[in-house]
Design a protein around this motif. Sequence first.
Motif, PDB file in Angstrom:
ATOM      1  N   GLN A 163       0.826  -1.204   0.000  1.00 38.06           N
ATOM      2  CA  GLN A 163       0.000   0.000   0.000  1.00 38.06           C
ATOM      3  C   GLN A 163       0.861   1.255   0.000  1.00 38.06           C
ATOM      4  O   GLN A 163       0.604   2.207  -0.745  1.00 38.06           O
ATOM      5  N   ALA A 164       1.882   1.277   0.838  1.00 39.38           N
ATOM      6  CA  ALA A 164       2.756   2.453   0.926  1.00 39.38           C
ATOM      7  C   ALA A 164       3.528   2.652  -0.372  1.00 39.38           C
ATOM      8  O   ALA A 164       3.675   3.785  -0.854  1.00 39.38           O
ATOM      9  N   ALA A 165       4.014   1.557  -0.954  1.00 43.35           N
ATOM     10  CA  ALA A 165       4.762   1.668  -2.209  1.00 43.35           C
ATOM     11  C   ALA A 165       3.896   2.217  -3.336  1.00 43.35           C
ATOM     12  O   ALA A 165       4.393   2.914  -4.230  1.00 43.35           O
ATOM     13  N   ARG A 166       2.613   1.910  -3.300  1.00 49.40           N
ATOM     14  CA  ARG A 166       1.702   2.414  -4.325  1.00 49.40           C
ATOM     15  C   ARG A 166       1.295   3.863  -4.080  1.00 49.40           C
ATOM     16  O   ARG A 166       0.950   4.588  -5.016  1.00 49.40           O
ATOM     17  N   ALA A 167       1.328   4.276  -2.829  1.00 50.58           N
ATOM     18  CA  ALA A 167       0.808   5.596  -2.484  1.00 50.58           C
ATOM     19  C   ALA A 167       1.781   6.728  -2.781  1.00 50.58           C
ATOM     20  O   ALA A 167       1.365   7.836  -3.121  1.00 50.58           O
ATOM     21  N   VAL A 168       3.082   6.473  -2.650  1.00 52.23           N
ATOM     22  CA  VAL A 168       4.055   7.557  -2.817  1.00 52.23           C
ATOM     23  C   VAL A 168       4.256   7.879  -4.294  1.00 52.23           C
ATOM     24  O   VAL A 168       4.080   7.012  -5.163  1.00 52.23           O
ATOM     25  N   THR A 169       4.637   9.121  -4.570  1.00 48.23           N
ATOM     26  CA  THR A 169       4.846   9.552  -5.954  1.00 48.23           C
ATOM     27  C   THR A 169       6.303   9.467  -6.385  1.00 48.23           C
ATOM     28  O   THR A 169       6.602   9.609  -7.572  1.00 48.23           O
ATOM     29  N   ASP A 170       7.214   9.264  -5.441  1.00 48.28           N
ATOM     30  CA  ASP A 170       8.638   9.176  -5.735  1.00 48.28           C
ATOM     31  C   ASP A 170       8.982   7.722  -6.102  1.00 48.28           C
ATOM     32  O   ASP A 170       8.926   6.848  -5.233  1.00 48.28           O
ATOM     33  N   PRO A 171       9.331   7.448  -7.362  1.00 44.64           N
ATOM     34  CA  PRO A 171       9.614   6.066  -7.783  1.00 44.64           C
ATOM     35  C   PRO A 171      10.741   5.421  -6.978  1.00 44.64           C
ATOM     36  O   PRO A 171      10.675   4.237  -6.649  1.00 44.64           O
ATOM     37  N   GLU A 172      11.770   6.205  -6.676  1.00 43.48           N
ATOM     38  CA  GLU A 172      12.893   5.643  -5.924  1.00 43.48           C
ATOM     39  C   GLU A 172      12.452   5.243  -4.519  1.00 43.48           C
ATOM     40  O   GLU A 172      12.811   4.163  -4.024  1.00 43.48           O
ATOM     41  N   LEU A 173      11.670   6.105  -3.875  1.00 42.45           N
ATOM     42  CA  LEU A 173      11.180   5.785  -2.536  1.00 42.45           C
ATOM     43  C   LEU A 173      10.268   4.566  -2.581  1.00 42.45           C
ATOM     44  O   LEU A 173      10.316   3.703  -1.696  1.00 42.45           O
ATOM     45  N   SER A 174       9.449   4.476  -3.612  1.00 39.00           N
ATOM     46  CA  SER A 174       8.558   3.325  -3.758  1.00 39.00           C
ATOM     47  C   SER A 174       9.363   2.031  -3.835  1.00 39.00           C
ATOM     48  O   SER A 174       9.030   1.040  -3.169  1.00 39.00           O
ATOM     49  N   ASP A 175      10.430   2.043  -4.637  1.00 40.11           N
ATOM     50  CA  ASP A 175      11.271   0.855  -4.754  1.00 40.11           C
ATOM     51  C   ASP A 175      11.945   0.529  -3.421  1.00 40.11           C
ATOM     52  O   ASP A 175      12.089  -0.646  -3.054  1.00 40.11           O
ATOM     53  N   ARG A 176      12.345   1.563  -2.689  1.00 40.86           N
ATOM     54  CA  ARG A 176      13.001   1.337  -1.390  1.00 40.86           C
ATOM     55  C   ARG A 176      12.012   0.764  -0.381  1.00 40.86           C
ATOM     56  O   ARG A 176      12.387  -0.068   0.455  1.00 40.86           O
ATOM     57  N   ILE A 177      10.765   1.180  -0.463  1.00 42.31           N
ATOM     58  CA  ILE A 177       9.739   0.622   0.429  1.00 42.31           C
ATOM     59  C   ILE A 177       9.554  -0.867   0.154  1.00 42.31           C
ATOM     60  O   ILE A 177       9.467  -1.686   1.069  1.00 42.31           O
ATOM     61  N   LEU A 178       9.513  -1.225  -1.128  1.00 42.57           N
ATOM     62  CA  LEU A 178       9.385  -2.637  -1.479  1.00 42.57           C
ATOM     63  C   LEU A 178      10.575  -3.441  -0.976  1.00 42.57           C
ATOM     64  O   LEU A 178      10.416  -4.539  -0.413  1.00 42.57           O
ATOM     65  N   ALA A 179      11.776  -2.887  -1.166  1.00 45.78           N
ATOM     66  CA  ALA A 179      12.992  -3.596  -0.745  1.00 45.78           C
ATOM     67  C   ALA A 179      13.047  -3.744   0.774  1.00 45.78           C
ATOM     68  O   ALA A 179      13.398  -4.810   1.296  1.00 45.78           O
ATOM     69  N   ALA A 180      12.695  -2.669   1.482  1.00 47.64           N
ATOM     70  CA  ALA A 180      12.708  -2.730   2.946  1.00 47.64           C
ATOM     71  C   ALA A 180      11.630  -3.680   3.453  1.00 47.64           C
ATOM     72  O   ALA A 180      11.842  -4.409   4.432  1.00 47.64           O
ATOM     73  N   GLY A 181      10.483  -3.681   2.792  1.00 46.71           N
ATOM     74  CA  GLY A 181       9.422  -4.601   3.169  1.00 46.71           C
ATOM     75  C   GLY A 181       9.856  -6.046   2.986  1.00 46.71           C
ATOM     76  O   GLY A 181       9.581  -6.899   3.839  1.00 46.71           O
ATOM     77  N   TYR A 182      10.559  -6.306   1.889  1.00 46.98           N
ATOM     78  CA  TYR A 182      11.063  -7.656   1.636  1.00 46.98           C
ATOM     79  C   TYR A 182      12.036  -8.086   2.737  1.00 46.98           C
ATOM     80  O   TYR A 182      11.929  -9.192   3.286  1.00 46.98           O
ATOM     81  N   SER A 183      12.983  -7.217   3.060  1.00 43.43           N
ATOM     82  CA  SER A 183      13.978  -7.549   4.086  1.00 43.43           C
ATOM     83  C   SER A 183      13.316  -7.806   5.431  1.00 43.43           C
ATOM     84  O   SER A 183      13.650  -8.761   6.138  1.00 43.43           O
ATOM     85  N   SER A 184      12.359  -6.947   5.789  1.00 38.91           N
ATOM     86  CA  SER A 184      11.672  -7.105   7.073  1.00 38.91           C
ATOM     87  C   SER A 184      10.822  -8.373   7.093  1.00 38.91           C
ATOM     88  O   SER A 184      10.759  -9.077   8.107  1.00 38.91           O
ATOM     89  N   ALA A 185      10.164  -8.660   5.978  1.00 40.80           N
ATOM     90  CA  ALA A 185       9.329  -9.857   5.904  1.00 40.80           C
ATOM     91  C   ALA A 185      10.164 -11.118   6.051  1.00 40.80           C
ATOM     92  O   ALA A 185       9.781 -12.061   6.754  1.00 40.80           O
ATOM     93  N   MET A 186      11.314 -11.153   5.384  1.00 38.13           N
ATOM     94  CA  MET A 186      12.158 -12.336   5.475  1.00 38.13           C
ATOM     95  C   MET A 186      12.787 -12.471   6.857  1.00 38.13           C
ATOM     96  O   MET A 186      12.989 -13.578   7.357  1.00 38.13           O
ATOM     97  N   ALA A 187      13.097 -11.347   7.497  1.00 34.37           N
ATOM     98  CA  ALA A 187      13.614 -11.409   8.864  1.00 34.37           C
ATOM     99  C   ALA A 187      12.553 -12.007   9.785  1.00 34.37           C
ATOM    100  O   ALA A 187      12.859 -12.808  10.677  1.00 34.37           O
ATOM    101  N   LEU A 188      11.306 -11.617   9.569  1.00 40.47           N
ATOM    102  CA  LEU A 188      10.214 -12.159  10.377  1.00 40.47           C
ATOM    103  C   LEU A 188      10.002 -13.640  10.082  1.00 40.47           C
ATOM    104  O   LEU A 188       9.790 -14.449  10.990  1.00 40.47           O
TER     105      LEU A 188
END
Length: 204
Positions: A163-188
Amino acid sequence: MARYSPEHKEATRRRMIETAGRRFKSDGIDRSGIAALVADAGLTNGAFYGHFASKDDLVASVVAQQLADQVAVVSSLPVGLASVEAFVREYLSPAHRDDLPGGCPSAALLDEIGRCDVAVREAYTRGASAMIEAIAHHLDDGDPQRTSERAIGLFSLLVGSLQAARAVTDPELSDRILAAGYSSAMALATTPHPPARASRQDTE
């Protein structure tokens, strides 16, 4: 008047649910009128009411079917961390982020589902619970409560990140949200079992 077979009626209903699901996720539930919904499925208003009592009835059916389809995908994966990693990677991919109509119903519709009538919210509750159970099956560490909590956390993290990755208008930030979400999900997902508490006899 032609009589349609039960199979034809079921196929028509399924087509309506599928096309409505894409419309709801793309335009939103509130902005999707019945005229557009029936046109997407190639039906008439009269045909619509032959399958659904109301728009809310259709919404509940869409929510139930979309989540059931998602659960079926997760349940079909071989049990284990490799399947979790593959699912998380695909879920938090740029392709999924950019495919709003064909993507996850939770990420696209949660804000509206929370304001829907109780029948829609109950359909979502059942579907989300089944999804959490399907995820928990892959995370089972022998402790049912801990496994369930990790599955709930992973489910919530994935949906919120998308949801957050879709909401932001900055493409770079969107990609970073996806990457951080992936890292956090795998840590969990790979959280090690907490060490067993030493007994009093062990420490003497």
